[in-house]
Design a protein around this motif. Sequence first.
Motif, PDB file in Angstrom:
ATOM      1  N   ASN A   1      50.134  77.832  75.979  1.00  0.00           N
ATOM      2  CA  ASN A   1      50.370  77.558  77.391  1.00  0.00           C
ATOM      3  C   ASN A   1      51.853  77.195  77.565  1.00  0.00           C
ATOM      4  O   ASN A   1      52.282  76.090  77.236  1.00  0.00           O
ATOM      5  CB  ASN A   1      49.470  76.406  77.858  1.00  0.00           C
ATOM      6  CG  ASN A   1      49.681  76.106  79.328  1.00  0.00           C
ATOM      7  OD1 ASN A   1      50.580  76.673  79.979  1.00  0.00           O
ATOM      8  ND2 ASN A   1      48.859  75.221  79.865  1.00  0.00           N
ATOM      9  N   TYR A   2      52.601  78.157  78.060  1.00  0.00           N
ATOM     10  CA  TYR A   2      54.055  77.957  78.133  1.00  0.00           C
ATOM     11  C   TYR A   2      54.456  76.942  79.194  1.00  0.00           C
ATOM     12  O   TYR A   2      55.603  76.513  79.239  1.00  0.00           O
ATOM     13  CB  TYR A   2      54.755  79.308  78.348  1.00  0.00           C
ATOM     14  CG  TYR A   2      54.653  80.167  77.110  1.00  0.00           C
ATOM     15  CD1 TYR A   2      55.583  80.046  76.076  1.00  0.00           C
ATOM     16  CD2 TYR A   2      53.596  81.045  76.937  1.00  0.00           C
ATOM     17  CE1 TYR A   2      55.459  80.788  74.926  1.00  0.00           C
ATOM     18  CE2 TYR A   2      53.461  81.793  75.785  1.00  0.00           C
ATOM     19  CZ  TYR A   2      54.398  81.670  74.782  1.00  0.00           C
ATOM     20  OH  TYR A   2      54.280  82.400  73.623  1.00  0.00           O
ATOM     21  N   GLN A   3      53.514  76.576  80.056  1.00  0.00           N
ATOM     22  CA  GLN A   3      53.818  75.549  81.059  1.00  0.00           C
ATOM     23  C   GLN A   3      53.535  74.148  80.519  1.00  0.00           C
ATOM     24  O   GLN A   3      53.824  73.154  81.179  1.00  0.00           O
ATOM     25  CB  GLN A   3      53.002  75.796  82.345  1.00  0.00           C
ATOM     26  CG  GLN A   3      53.355  77.096  83.063  1.00  0.00           C
ATOM     27  CD  GLN A   3      54.848  77.223  83.397  1.00  0.00           C
ATOM     28  OE1 GLN A   3      55.549  76.224  83.576  1.00  0.00           O
ATOM     29  NE2 GLN A   3      55.338  78.450  83.460  1.00  0.00           N
ATOM     30  N   ASP A   4      52.972  74.091  79.325  1.00  0.00           N
ATOM     31  CA  ASP A   4      52.617  72.785  78.766  1.00  0.00           C
ATOM     32  C   ASP A   4      53.627  72.338  77.706  1.00  0.00           C
ATOM     33  O   ASP A   4      53.355  71.482  76.879  1.00  0.00           O
ATOM     34  CB  ASP A   4      51.200  72.875  78.173  1.00  0.00           C
ATOM     35  CG  ASP A   4      50.589  71.492  77.971  1.00  0.00           C
ATOM     36  OD1 ASP A   4      50.875  70.600  78.799  1.00  0.00           O
ATOM     37  OD2 ASP A   4      49.860  71.311  76.982  1.00  0.00           O
ATOM     38  N   ILE A   5      54.775  72.984  77.722  1.00  0.00           N
ATOM     39  CA  ILE A   5      55.799  72.682  76.722  1.00  0.00           C
ATOM     40  C   ILE A   5      57.008  72.095  77.436  1.00  0.00           C
ATOM     41  O   ILE A   5      57.340  72.504  78.550  1.00  0.00           O
ATOM     42  CB  ILE A   5      56.218  73.974  75.977  1.00  0.00           C
ATOM     43  CG1 ILE A   5      55.043  74.510  75.160  1.00  0.00           C
ATOM     44  CG2 ILE A   5      57.441  73.754  75.090  1.00  0.00           C
ATOM     45  CD1 ILE A   5      55.278  75.887  74.575  1.00  0.00           C
ATOM     46  N   CYS A   6      57.637  71.139  76.764  1.00  0.00           N
ATOM     47  CA  CYS A   6      58.882  70.598  77.296  1.00  0.00           C
ATOM     48  C   CYS A   6      60.046  71.404  76.696  1.00  0.00           C
ATOM     49  O   CYS A   6      60.089  71.634  75.488  1.00  0.00           O
ATOM     50  CB  CYS A   6      58.972  69.127  76.923  1.00  0.00           C
ATOM     51  SG  CYS A   6      60.603  68.460  77.130  1.00  0.00           S
ATOM     52  N   TYR A   7      60.936  71.869  77.559  1.00  0.00           N
ATOM     53  CA  TYR A   7      61.984  72.801  77.111  1.00  0.00           C
ATOM     54  C   TYR A   7      63.335  72.148  76.842  1.00  0.00           C
ATOM     55  O   TYR A   7      64.285  72.808  76.464  1.00  0.00           O
ATOM     56  CB  TYR A   7      62.125  73.962  78.117  1.00  0.00           C
ATOM     57  CG  TYR A   7      60.940  74.896  78.024  1.00  0.00           C
ATOM     58  CD1 TYR A   7      60.976  76.015  77.197  1.00  0.00           C
ATOM     59  CD2 TYR A   7      59.755  74.621  78.697  1.00  0.00           C
ATOM     60  CE1 TYR A   7      59.881  76.842  77.064  1.00  0.00           C
ATOM     61  CE2 TYR A   7      58.649  75.439  78.565  1.00  0.00           C
ATOM     62  CZ  TYR A   7      58.716  76.554  77.750  1.00  0.00           C
ATOM     63  OH  TYR A   7      57.628  77.364  77.596  1.00  0.00           O
ATOM     64  N   TYR A   8      63.412  70.863  77.093  1.00  0.00           N
ATOM     65  CA  TYR A   8      64.675  70.193  76.788  1.00  0.00           C
ATOM     66  C   TYR A   8      64.412  68.740  76.450  1.00  0.00           C
ATOM     67  O   TYR A   8      63.785  68.018  77.222  1.00  0.00           O
ATOM     68  CB  TYR A   8      65.632  70.281  77.983  1.00  0.00           C
ATOM     69  CG  TYR A   8      67.003  69.701  77.694  1.00  0.00           C
ATOM     70  CD1 TYR A   8      67.996  70.466  77.087  1.00  0.00           C
ATOM     71  CD2 TYR A   8      67.301  68.373  78.015  1.00  0.00           C
ATOM     72  CE1 TYR A   8      69.241  69.938  76.808  1.00  0.00           C
ATOM     73  CE2 TYR A   8      68.553  67.833  77.741  1.00  0.00           C
ATOM     74  CZ  TYR A   8      69.518  68.623  77.138  1.00  0.00           C
ATOM     75  OH  TYR A   8      70.748  68.098  76.856  1.00  0.00           O
ATOM     76  N   SER A   9      64.868  68.314  75.302  1.00  0.00           N
ATOM     77  CA  SER A   9      64.759  66.916  74.921  1.00  0.00           C
ATOM     78  C   SER A   9      65.961  66.576  74.055  1.00  0.00           C
ATOM     79  O   SER A   9      66.239  67.251  73.077  1.00  0.00           O
ATOM     80  CB  SER A   9      63.462  66.683  74.142  1.00  0.00           C
ATOM     81  OG  SER A   9      63.468  65.387  73.605  1.00  0.00           O
ATOM     82  N   ALA A  10      66.688  65.540  74.460  1.00  0.00           N
ATOM     83  CA  ALA A  10      67.899  65.183  73.724  1.00  0.00           C
ATOM     84  C   ALA A  10      67.984  63.676  73.605  1.00  0.00           C
ATOM     85  O   ALA A  10      67.566  62.955  74.512  1.00  0.00           O
ATOM     86  CB  ALA A  10      69.122  65.715  74.458  1.00  0.00           C
ATOM     87  N   PRO A  11      68.510  63.186  72.499  1.00  0.00           N
ATOM     88  CA  PRO A  11      68.727  61.740  72.395  1.00  0.00           C
ATOM     89  C   PRO A  11      69.638  61.286  73.530  1.00  0.00           C
ATOM     90  O   PRO A  11      70.579  61.996  73.891  1.00  0.00           O
ATOM     91  CB  PRO A  11      69.412  61.575  71.043  1.00  0.00           C
ATOM     92  CG  PRO A  11      69.149  62.837  70.302  1.00  0.00           C
ATOM     93  CD  PRO A  11      68.980  63.905  71.320  1.00  0.00           C
TER      94      PRO A  11
END
Lengths: 479, 249
Positions: A76-86
């Motif tokens: 499910n491509y809508q259930d993924i977070c596409y950006y996460s950075a410290p």
Amino acid sequence: MTHDNPALNIDQYKYGFSTDIETDSVGKGLNESVIRTISAKKEEPEWMLEYRLKAFAYWQTLQEPQWADLHFAPINYQDICYYSAPKKRPEQLKSLDELDPELLKTFERLGIPLSEQKRISGVAVDAVFDSVSIATTHKEELSKHGVIFCSISEALKTHPDLVKKYLGSVVPYKDNFFAALNAAVFTDGSFVYIPKGVRCPLDLSTYFRINAQDTGQFERTLIVADDASFVNYLEGCTAPMRDSNQLHAAVVELVTLKDAEIRYSTVQNWYTGDKNGKGGIYNFVTKRGKCIGENSKISWTQIESGSAITWKYPSCILQGNGSQGAFYSVALTHDYMQADTGTKMIHVGKNTKSTIISKGIATQHSRNNYRGLVKIMPGAENARNYSQCDSMLVGHEATANTYPYLEVKNDTAVLEHEATTSRLSEEQLFYLRSRGMTSEESISMLVNGFCKDVFKQLPLEFSVEAVKLIEMKLENSVG
Amino acid sequence: MLKVNNLHVSVNDKPVLKGLNLEVKAGEVHAIMGPNGSGKSTLSKVIAGHPAYKVTEGTMEYDINFKMTNILEMSPDERAREGIFLAFQYPVEIPGVTNFEFLKASYNALAKQQGFPTMDDEKFATFVKKKLEIVKLNESFLHRAVNSGFSGGEKKKNEIVQMAVMSPRLCFLDETDSGLDIDALKVVADGINRLRSPNNAFVLVTHYQRLLDYVKPDIVHVLSGGRIVKSGGKELALELEKQGYEAYI
């Protein structure tokens, strides 16, 4: 078989820890505005955003590829977070020592010290944590030789022309489903440029770490070797143990100009999922090199020992006359892992040569496939290919398949193909042990014998690590 | 050197050996003969410590440093390093590993345990060439993968080379004669005879007596139904050949 050494128990994936750190992320889901946000956060030039949006529009018209011999629940491509950075961003730091101590600790635990005092000599490292590159070591020394080694985000700011010229030139966003997705949402990765005539004084290495939960990693790596230059590039990957699957869809592009050579090696040890096949990384990667210049060389060496699913075909387009491509691979699958991996060698230029050596080891319930294409184009006079694809089965539940495809459009081509399937059995172990070798020594001998032709392609320190990794994993699945 | 007492062994929970007794002294050559399914191969495997063969009762003692020691708990490699050798009925193929690497690793594993110097490639090459001569194998054998693509005879000769390299004290030869033509049989038998000494012992496990024409045993045992039912001198082998095993079953 009995295990004499509990330390070798793979149930304890030693990279399975996670780091508790404050993050800046965009939330789950994928749409144009997410892409605009990612691009804005990275302060990208307008053309980059446009490229991303075009790729996204195209991706929306595509279906996931079904041809690989892989079985998994729909993503499910809508259930993924596409950006996460410290949160503490490295750009604002004056020196690596100012980096968040949690991050320094994380990489130290992974065996990749980043701080000025402890960093590894002889290897420059770009460390990518979730969506961003957090540090690159040895930059000054490299710049003395004119070598550019930085994160791709940084390169977009400092060397936009070089990036614009080559990004997507080897893997266009229209190439495949995952390449299109990557082009739309890629967050970070490494950029390398080796100037004319320079033999890169250090090995370059990127270390990818997925940390945040439900986050995908979409890295983009671009390596350009100008005329008569040389670089040895190493890539390593790990992730924490999580119950849910995580998506990793990378694109790597290599370009060699006249007489240049790139040697690209990977030790992939993403989390594989647990004994019952729960969790693990979905590794859908497009890696391709283009030998544009005459007599240039690209080699891919990979040790694939992780991920729940691997879909990966590092390839070479042999465009320049006399150019050479090579693919050396060891893929080990255990428990419920599935790997569909191989290569494509596209011979375009005259007198081009390619070598394929693939070793698949399948244990327990895993599936391990080699899929490879050798294509000789009409103009590729006197092309040569040698392929050797060997599979080793451990136990009776595992499956291994070899799918070699040939397309030959020039009669002067000479292709050789060899393939074997064998079984590593308790009888082989008993035989070696009855000759005085311990269980560990016996497994080591069997694995080394089987994978020798690939291991010897790796840089020495990498090779030791890879052999240990494979032995340790195998030790646990034989019995 | 070896004392087996009331040995019971099961394979997949099926009893195969049912109270076997055997005593072997240094310098002796024993022959164990018996019909198919009598437990001959099981005995060989269990002496070498194969993990699939479970000892359910009885003892197995072997002389280690002049002391009879229970070896049942020892792993196959520990036993090998203490000088127990099994020549396999069906030698196993090890693709990708050269005979040279294999023999050298084996030699050095034993050398470390027994406290004599290990050898590097160069020294070992000189050493192993002499061992190949014992069974008339040429040097090209060293560079081939262990048993891979070897003929039946070559595999059996390779077992003798391994035995020569390891110079064990107790040698079990499991049907080493099977599948050999007469010339190969003579070469193998000659190899065994050259390795005999007052300090080691041989147990020839065989179905036929023809090997015993070339390697003269001191004691012949008849194995039947998982037990040794008769022991005697070499004339017993000839008797068996004439009368068949029927009388002992």
